[in-house]
Design a protein around this motif. Structure first.
Motif, PDB file in Angstrom:
ATOM      1  N   ASP A 220       0.846  -1.192   0.000  1.00  0.00           N
ATOM      2  CA  ASP A 220       0.000   0.000   0.000  1.00  0.00           C
ATOM      3  C   ASP A 220       0.882   1.243   0.000  1.00  0.00           C
ATOM      4  O   ASP A 220       1.776   1.376   0.842  1.00  0.00           O
ATOM      5  N   PHE A 221       0.619   2.140  -0.937  1.00  0.00           N
ATOM      6  CA  PHE A 221       1.403   3.375  -1.045  1.00  0.00           C
ATOM      7  C   PHE A 221       1.465   4.119   0.284  1.00  0.00           C
ATOM      8  O   PHE A 221       2.499   4.681   0.644  1.00  0.00           O
ATOM      9  N   PHE A 222       0.361   4.107   1.024  1.00  0.00           N
ATOM     10  CA  PHE A 222       0.330   4.920   2.234  1.00  0.00           C
ATOM     11  C   PHE A 222       1.193   4.331   3.344  1.00  0.00           C
ATOM     12  O   PHE A 222       1.494   5.008   4.316  1.00  0.00           O
ATOM     13  N   ASP A 223       1.637   3.076   3.178  1.00  0.00           N
ATOM     14  CA  ASP A 223       2.579   2.494   4.139  1.00  0.00           C
ATOM     15  C   ASP A 223       4.016   2.884   3.823  1.00  0.00           C
ATOM     16  O   ASP A 223       4.897   2.701   4.664  1.00  0.00           O
ATOM     17  N   LEU A 224       4.262   3.343   2.574  1.00  0.00           N
ATOM     18  CA  LEU A 224       5.657   3.705   2.265  1.00  0.00           C
ATOM     19  C   LEU A 224       5.825   5.134   1.797  1.00  0.00           C
ATOM     20  O   LEU A 224       6.910   5.540   1.383  1.00  0.00           O
ATOM     21  N   ARG A 225       4.746   5.943   1.876  1.00  0.00           N
ATOM     22  CA  ARG A 225       4.863   7.280   1.296  1.00  0.00           C
ATOM     23  C   ARG A 225       5.935   8.112   1.982  1.00  0.00           C
ATOM     24  O   ARG A 225       6.552   8.964   1.341  1.00  0.00           O
ATOM     25  N   ASP A 226       6.199   7.869   3.265  1.00  0.00           N
ATOM     26  CA  ASP A 226       7.223   8.630   3.978  1.00  0.00           C
ATOM     27  C   ASP A 226       8.625   8.340   3.449  1.00  0.00           C
ATOM     28  O   ASP A 226       9.534   9.150   3.616  1.00  0.00           O
ATOM     29  N   GLU A 227       8.807   7.162   2.820  1.00  0.00           N
ATOM     30  CA  GLU A 227      10.128   6.802   2.284  1.00  0.00           C
ATOM     31  C   GLU A 227      10.338   7.311   0.866  1.00  0.00           C
ATOM     32  O   GLU A 227      11.440   7.220   0.324  1.00  0.00           O
ATOM     33  N   VAL A 228       9.284   7.806   0.225  1.00  0.00           N
ATOM     34  CA  VAL A 228       9.400   8.242  -1.168  1.00  0.00           C
ATOM     35  C   VAL A 228      10.113   9.596  -1.202  1.00  0.00           C
ATOM     36  O   VAL A 228       9.658  10.556  -0.587  1.00  0.00           O
ATOM     37  N   PRO A 229      11.267   9.652  -1.914  1.00  0.00           N
ATOM     38  CA  PRO A 229      11.978  10.934  -2.000  1.00  0.00           C
ATOM     39  C   PRO A 229      11.074  12.021  -2.580  1.00  0.00           C
ATOM     40  O   PRO A 229      10.272  11.755  -3.473  1.00  0.00           O
ATOM     41  N   ARG A 230      11.200  13.247  -2.071  1.00  0.00           N
ATOM     42  CA  ARG A 230      10.337  14.368  -2.490  1.00  0.00           C
ATOM     43  C   ARG A 230      10.365  14.589  -4.002  1.00  0.00           C
ATOM     44  O   ARG A 230       9.387  15.014  -4.583  1.00  0.00           O
ATOM     45  N   ASP A 231      11.519  14.325  -4.635  1.00  0.00           N
ATOM     46  CA  ASP A 231      11.637  14.634  -6.067  1.00  0.00           C
ATOM     47  C   ASP A 231      11.370  13.420  -6.964  1.00  0.00           C
ATOM     48  O   ASP A 231      11.569  13.486  -8.171  1.00  0.00           O
ATOM     49  N   MET A 232      10.935  12.291  -6.375  1.00  0.00           N
ATOM     50  CA  MET A 232      10.663  11.126  -7.227  1.00  0.00           C
ATOM     51  C   MET A 232       9.324  11.291  -7.944  1.00  0.00           C
ATOM     52  O   MET A 232       8.316  11.560  -7.318  1.00  0.00           O
ATOM     53  N   PRO A 233       9.333  11.121  -9.278  1.00  0.00           N
ATOM     54  CA  PRO A 233       8.059  11.177  -9.989  1.00  0.00           C
ATOM     55  C   PRO A 233       7.169   9.989  -9.602  1.00  0.00           C
ATOM     56  O   PRO A 233       7.638   8.849  -9.547  1.00  0.00           O
ATOM     57  N   VAL A 234       5.924  10.300  -9.296  1.00  0.00           N
ATOM     58  CA  VAL A 234       4.968   9.284  -8.863  1.00  0.00           C
ATOM     59  C   VAL A 234       3.722   9.365  -9.750  1.00  0.00           C
ATOM     60  O   VAL A 234       3.216  10.456 -10.010  1.00  0.00           O
ATOM     61  N   VAL A 235       3.267   8.220 -10.214  1.00  0.00           N
ATOM     62  CA  VAL A 235       1.964   8.132 -10.875  1.00  0.00           C
ATOM     63  C   VAL A 235       1.018   7.504  -9.865  1.00  0.00           C
ATOM     64  O   VAL A 235       1.238   6.376  -9.427  1.00  0.00           O
ATOM     65  N   PHE A 236       0.002   8.258  -9.471  1.00  0.00           N
ATOM     66  CA  PHE A 236      -0.909   7.762  -8.431  1.00  0.00           C
ATOM     67  C   PHE A 236      -2.267   7.453  -9.059  1.00  0.00           C
ATOM     68  O   PHE A 236      -2.971   8.356  -9.519  1.00  0.00           O
ATOM     69  N   THR A 237      -2.646   6.164  -9.089  1.00  0.00           N
ATOM     70  CA  THR A 237      -3.947   5.774  -9.671  1.00  0.00           C
ATOM     71  C   THR A 237      -4.910   5.261  -8.603  1.00  0.00           C
ATOM     72  O   THR A 237      -5.893   4.620  -8.912  1.00  0.00           O
ATOM     73  N   GLY A 238      -4.621   5.570  -7.342  1.00  0.00           N
ATOM     74  CA  GLY A 238      -5.571   5.279  -6.269  1.00  0.00           C
ATOM     75  C   GLY A 238      -6.537   6.448  -6.113  1.00  0.00           C
ATOM     76  O   GLY A 238      -6.485   7.427  -6.865  1.00  0.00           O
ATOM     77  N   PRO A 239      -7.428   6.367  -5.119  1.00  0.00           N
ATOM     78  CA  PRO A 239      -8.438   7.418  -4.939  1.00  0.00           C
ATOM     79  C   PRO A 239      -7.820   8.756  -4.528  1.00  0.00           C
ATOM     80  O   PRO A 239      -7.065   8.831  -3.560  1.00  0.00           O
ATOM     81  N   ILE A 240      -8.174   9.815  -5.259  1.00  0.00           N
ATOM     82  CA  ILE A 240      -7.586  11.138  -5.009  1.00  0.00           C
ATOM     83  C   ILE A 240      -7.970  11.656  -3.623  1.00  0.00           C
ATOM     84  O   ILE A 240      -7.166  12.308  -2.947  1.00  0.00           O
ATOM     85  N   ASP A 241      -9.179  11.337  -3.137  1.00  0.00           N
ATOM     86  CA  ASP A 241      -9.573  11.843  -1.806  1.00  0.00           C
ATOM     87  C   ASP A 241      -8.763  11.148  -0.701  1.00  0.00           C
ATOM     88  O   ASP A 241      -8.367  11.767   0.277  1.00  0.00           O
ATOM     89  N   ARG A 242      -8.482   9.859  -0.901  1.00  0.00           N
ATOM     90  CA  ARG A 242      -7.655   9.124   0.068  1.00  0.00           C
ATOM     91  C   ARG A 242      -6.240   9.712   0.134  1.00  0.00           C
ATOM     92  O   ARG A 242      -5.640   9.796   1.204  1.00  0.00           O
ATOM     93  N   TYR A 243      -5.710  10.124  -1.039  1.00  0.00           N
ATOM     94  CA  TYR A 243      -4.356  10.672  -1.088  1.00  0.00           C
ATOM     95  C   TYR A 243      -4.230  11.870  -0.161  1.00  0.00           C
ATOM     96  O   TYR A 243      -3.208  12.063   0.489  1.00  0.00           O
ATOM     97  N   PHE A 244      -5.290  12.689  -0.107  1.00  0.00           N
ATOM     98  CA  PHE A 244      -5.255  13.889   0.743  1.00  0.00           C
ATOM     99  C   PHE A 244      -5.976  13.649   2.064  1.00  0.00           C
ATOM    100  O   PHE A 244      -6.487  14.586   2.685  1.00  0.00           O
ATOM    101  N   ASP A 245      -5.986  12.392   2.500  1.00  0.00           N
ATOM    102  CA  ASP A 245      -6.592  12.026   3.787  1.00  0.00           C
ATOM    103  C   ASP A 245      -8.015  12.566   3.956  1.00  0.00           C
ATOM    104  O   ASP A 245      -8.414  12.943   5.053  1.00  0.00           O
ATOM    105  N   TYR A 246      -8.759  12.580   2.851  1.00  0.00           N
ATOM    106  CA  TYR A 246     -10.177  13.005   2.874  1.00  0.00           C
ATOM    107  C   TYR A 246     -10.340  14.424   3.441  1.00  0.00           C
ATOM    108  O   TYR A 246     -11.384  14.748   4.008  1.00  0.00           O
ATOM    109  N   ALA A 247      -9.306  15.252   3.245  1.00  0.00           N
ATOM    110  CA  ALA A 247      -9.333  16.604   3.825  1.00  0.00           C
ATOM    111  C   ALA A 247     -10.522  17.431   3.321  1.00  0.00           C
ATOM    112  O   ALA A 247     -11.021  18.302   4.021  1.00  0.00           O
ATOM    113  N   GLU A 248     -10.969  17.163   2.114  1.00  0.00           N
ATOM    114  CA  GLU A 248     -12.110  17.903   1.549  1.00  0.00           C
ATOM    115  C   GLU A 248     -13.397  17.087   1.623  1.00  0.00           C
ATOM    116  O   GLU A 248     -14.416  17.497   1.077  1.00  0.00           O
ATOM    117  N   GLY A 249     -13.334  15.899   2.235  1.00  0.00           N
ATOM    118  CA  GLY A 249     -14.497  15.021   2.301  1.00  0.00           C
ATOM    119  C   GLY A 249     -14.311  13.799   1.404  1.00  0.00           C
ATOM    120  O   GLY A 249     -13.324  13.705   0.665  1.00  0.00           O
TER     121      GLY A 249
END
Ligand code: FAD
Ligand code: NA
Length: 385
Positions: A220-249
């Motif tokens: 799961d991306f969210f288990d390793l996101r802290d290890e991802v270097p800031r400048d690494m290009p990432v293609v994220f095809t999971g839910p966009i609301d989950r990516y932002f911790d449902y900050a907007e709902g």
């Protein structure tokens, strides 16, 4: 992550296409992760152990496209069968052809109609809507196909699909309800159609087989996101609301529950998908998987079927169809603004963009993103291969 040029979250059509292109065309080292224990995303197919029949775990997948570039691209990883889908629906003990065509109209009204006669009949059945703007889904459907066909073939099905009275659904849900005034009963009109000869999963095995692609499942991306270097290009095809911790709902989705059953007959319903139009039947459709591959010599003692039940998705459910209320659309705009502030993360695919995408649309969007985003991004950096 140290020897990775591109991290791809999700091994569905969107992620796999970008992975394959970045490896094969640009010589980039790609890591593909998926939190599921298999590749293929929702197009995943597998062999049912009891019957040997190929099943689609996340619902019936039928390939069709008029996009020649997509067709040519996927033909590099699979052949396609001659399968052509035809729709049928059961109402009050009788079976009708879908989408509504001249054959459906003749069957339903019990006599022959010429195309002009059928047009006049449907117009007469829709007179209640003349000069009125449809204010809900029911009114819009009646304007398009007339009241009798709407009540028989559309009302109950739509109510089950949305678990909502169609008079309470917005008219925008159905863009069109095509009525064909010919006997053409092909479900899709696309130039290219067929089922992959070795199943959908085999396409992904071949796309990801490139030696520069590593695939890690059950990650799961969210288990390793802290290890991802800031400048690494990432293609994220999971839910966009989950990516932002449902900050907007949480964006609204519908899901489908599948109830699988092995039946002791060689043929349960004679067709791959039977719609159940009536509300007294709780499921919307029955799939019979063997009929997706009539070219195969499956055993004839048993068959595998799945009943589909539609409902709103909770956060723990598989998100299948974006609902897209006005509130969802406003929320999505706020997530898009957040996404724009993450320059190294490319949001794509049906979950990453909160859009229903057919398979060919997911591949087309990924090929386009490859050309417009990733080729320029890696250009001039020199190949890692
Ligand atoms: P997906 O296939 O959903 O792939 C996304 C992947 O990302 C998933 O594998 C998921 O596990 C992974 N992921 C998500 N979050 C994380 C995370 N945090 N960490 C790691 N991995 C993550 N299309 C057609 O053309 N014809 C059809 O007949 C058809 N029928 C369909 C029927 C149903 C019921 C559904 C739901 C869809 C259907 N589709 C059909 C659409 C098809 O499934 C999509 O076009 C396709 O799945 C899109 O690919 P994708 O890569 O965007 O998304
Ligand atoms: Na590989």
């Amino acid at each position: 992550l140290a020897n990775v040029d591109l991290l791809i979250v999700g091994a569905g059509f969107y992620g796999a296409t970008i992975a394959e292109r970045a490896a094969a065309r640009l010589g980039r080292r790609v890591l593909v992760i998926d939190r599921r224990n298999h590749i293929g995303g929702n197009a995943y197919t597998e062999t049912d152990a009891e019957t040997g029949i190929e099943t689609h775990r996340y619902g019936a997948h039928l390939f069709h496209t008029s996009n020649e570039a997509v067709w040519r691209y996927l033909r590099g990883f699979t052949g396609f069968s001659a399968y052509r889908h035809r729709g049928v629906t059961l109402h009050a003990g009788k079976v009708y052809s879908l989408p509504i065509n001249l054959g459906t109209i003749c069957q339903f009204f019990g006599r022959h109609f010429s195309p002009d006669e059928a047009r006049a009949l449907i117009a007469e059945h829709a007179t209640e809507m003349v000069g009125r703007q449809p204010e809900n889904l029911e009114e819009k459907a009646i304007a398009m196909i007339g009241r009798p066909l709407y009540e028989a073939l559309v009302r109950g099905y739509t109510a089950k699909q949305w678990q909502t009275d169609p008079r309470e659904l917005p008219p925008g849900i159905i863009a069109r309800l095509p009525v064909r005034y010919t006997f053409d009963d092909a479900y899709f009109t696309d130039r290219f159609q067929g089922q992959p000869l070795d199943g959908y999963t085999a396409i992904f095995e071949r796309m990801l087989a490139h030696p520069l692609i590593e695939t890690r499942l059950g990650v799961d991306f969210f288990d390793l996101r802290d290890e991802v270097p800031r400048d690494m290009p990432v293609v994220f095809t999971g839910p966009i609301d989950r990516y932002f911790d449902y900050a907007e709902g949480a964006l609204g989705w519908r899901t489908v529950d599948f109830e699988n059953q092995v039946v002791s007959t060689g043929d349960f319903q004679g067709v791959s998908i039977m719609n159940y139009a009536d509300e007294d039947v709780p499921f919307t459709r029955i799939l019979e998987f063997r009929h997706f591959n009539p070219e195969r010599a499956y055993q004839t003692e048993k068959t595998l079927i799945a009943r589909e039940y539609s409902r709103f998705a909770g956060r723990a459910d598989e998100p299948y169809y974006p609902i897209g209320t006005a509130a969802d659309k406003a929320m999505l705009a706020r997530y898009r603004a957040r996404a724009a502030a993450e320059p190294n993360v490319h949001f794509g695919g049906r979950l990453g963009t909160y859009r229903y995408l057919d398979m060919h649309q997911a591949v087309a969007a990924a090929l386009k993103a490859f050309e417009t985003v990733f080729e320029p991004m890696f250009a001039g950096e020199g190949s890692a291969a």
